[in-house]
Design an enzyme around this catalytic site. Structure first.
Site, mmCIF file in Angstrom:
data_model
loop_
_atom_site.group_PDB
_atom_site.id
_atom_site.type_symbol
_atom_site.label_atom_id
_atom_site.label_comp_id
_atom_site.label_asym_id
_atom_site.label_seq_id
_atom_site.Cartn_x
_atom_site.Cartn_y
_atom_site.Cartn_z
ATOM 1 N N ASP A 181 0.819 -1.207 0.000
ATOM 2 C CA ASP A 181 0.000 0.000 0.000
ATOM 3 C C ASP A 181 0.856 1.261 0.000
ATOM 4 O OD1 ASP A 181 0.925 -0.414 2.598
ATOM 5 O OD2 ASP A 181 -1.037 -0.906 3.402
ATOM 6 N N ASN A 206 -7.519 -1.914 14.227
ATOM 7 C CA ASN A 206 -8.932 -2.142 13.882
ATOM 8 C C ASN A 206 -9.117 -3.367 12.973
ATOM 9 O OD1 ASN A 206 -8.060 -1.291 11.376
ATOM 10 N ND2 ASN A 206 -9.242 0.601 11.334
ATOM 11 N N HIS A 256 -7.467 -4.028 10.122
ATOM 12 C CA HIS A 256 -7.189 -3.887 8.691
ATOM 13 C C HIS A 256 -5.930 -4.669 8.294
ATOM 14 C CE1 HIS A 256 -4.807 0.107 9.407
ATOM 15 N NE2 HIS A 256 -3.933 -0.807 9.071
ATOM 16 N N GLU A 280 -9.665 -1.251 5.058
ATOM 17 C CA GLU A 280 -10.272 -0.786 6.295
ATOM 18 C C GLU A 280 -11.610 -1.488 6.560
ATOM 19 O OE1 GLU A 280 -8.585 0.921 8.369
ATOM 20 O OE2 GLU A 280 -8.350 3.028 7.809
HETATM 21 C C1 GLP Z 1 -0.519 0.243 8.527
HETATM 22 C C2 GLP Z 1 -0.263 -0.495 7.205
HETATM 23 C C3 GLP Z 1 -0.368 -1.961 7.371
HETATM 24 C C4 GLP Z 1 0.273 -2.348 8.685
HETATM 25 C C5 GLP Z 1 -0.578 -1.849 9.812
HETATM 26 C C6 GLP Z 1 0.044 -2.016 11.195
HETATM 27 O O1 GLP Z 1 -1.490 1.173 8.473
HETATM 28 N N1 GLP Z 1 -1.119 -0.109 6.130
HETATM 29 O O2 GLP Z 1 0.238 -2.617 6.258
HETATM 30 O O3 GLP Z 1 0.360 -3.747 8.795
HETATM 31 O O4 GLP Z 1 -1.019 -0.541 9.590
HETATM 32 O O5 GLP Z 1 1.091 -1.116 11.399
HETATM 33 P P1 GLP Z 1 2.119 -1.283 12.568
HETATM 34 O O6 GLP Z 1 2.926 -2.483 12.236
HETATM 35 O O7 GLP Z 1 2.928 -0.021 12.547
HETATM 36 O O8 GLP Z 1 1.333 -1.460 13.830
#
Ligand code: GLP
Length: 212
Positions: A37, A106, A108, A113
């Site tokens: 992403d 949440n 995702h 989302e």
């Molecule tokens: C982000 C990314 C995801 C990631 C998630 C968790 O928003 N889009 O690919 O896995 O949220 O992030 P983190 O590892 O910093 O908790």
């Protein structure tokens, strides 16, 4: 064919992969990678860009060819076209063999989302407030500076991967992890769809596993 996430969770994994490469134990010369992403409106020089994140934490330390490392262009003039092109490129190169995922608080995955519906293909996403807050780190900790939209591979793109490896750490992820593994399959917790996939490995620390 690798699918790679940004986020704090895989940082140590990427450090270990760089170490293995430096020790001559991991070779990426034949690999192709796709980032999951990207924020809309950020180019790869921006501190919050996922492409830049991945370059810093992984690509700079391994021999993955930058020309074989694909990412979504968050500043493309035609964002829908950019998503279509990405989906087609993933399909044309044979699909994802190994997809590494983190999980949002949440539930995702990628930037898919929670909501009434989920998109199957690579698409443009309106980010929820909680997600923008959670991603504020590289934006000086200020959620108002986090873009309101992102591009993300879709749920179908994810579920077609041959093998999925999901990492989650910390108590903030405990509830999402419990929903993902034990709850109903629901669009309100996108990671729950991984229950439909035949080959998913989930790696948790104790805190992330606390609600199981
Ligand atoms: C982000 C990314 C995801 C990631 C998630 C968790 O928003 N889009 O690919 O896995 O949220 O992030 P983190 O590892 O910093 O908790």
């Amino acid at each position: 064919m690798l699918g790679l996430p940004a986020g704090r969770t895989p940082v140590e994994t990427y450090t270990e992969i760089r170490r293995l490469h430096a020790a001559g134990e991991a070779d990426f010369s034949q690999a192709t990678a796709f980032l999951l992403d990207e924020f809309v409106g950020l180019d790869s020089s921006h501190a919050g860009s996922f492409r830049r994140f991945l370059t810093e934490h992984l690509l700079s330390g391994i021999n993955l060819d930058p020309n074989q490392t694909y990412s979504l262009n968050g500043v493309a003039a035609e964002l829908d076209l950019e998503c279509e092109r990405y989906e087609e490129t993933i399909a044309a190169t044979g699909g994802l063999d190994l997809l590494l995922l983190g999980i949002g608080v949440n539930g995702h995955i990628g930037f898919n989302e929670p909501g009434d519906t989920l998109a199957a293909r690579t698409h443009r996403v309106a980010l929820l407030e909680a997600t923008r807050k959670d991603n504020a780190g590289p934006f000086g900790g200020d959620p108002s500076r986090v873009p309101h939209a992102a591009l993300s591979i879709g749920m179908g793109t994810i579920l077609r991967a041959e093998t999925i490896v999901l990492l989650a750490t910390g108590e903030r992820k405990a509830s999402a992890v419990a929903g993902m593994l034990r709850g109903p399959v629901t669009t309100t917790l996108p990671a729950s769809f991984l229950q439909l996939h035949r080959r998913v490995e989930v790696y948790l620390d104790r805190a992330a596993a606390a609600a199981l």
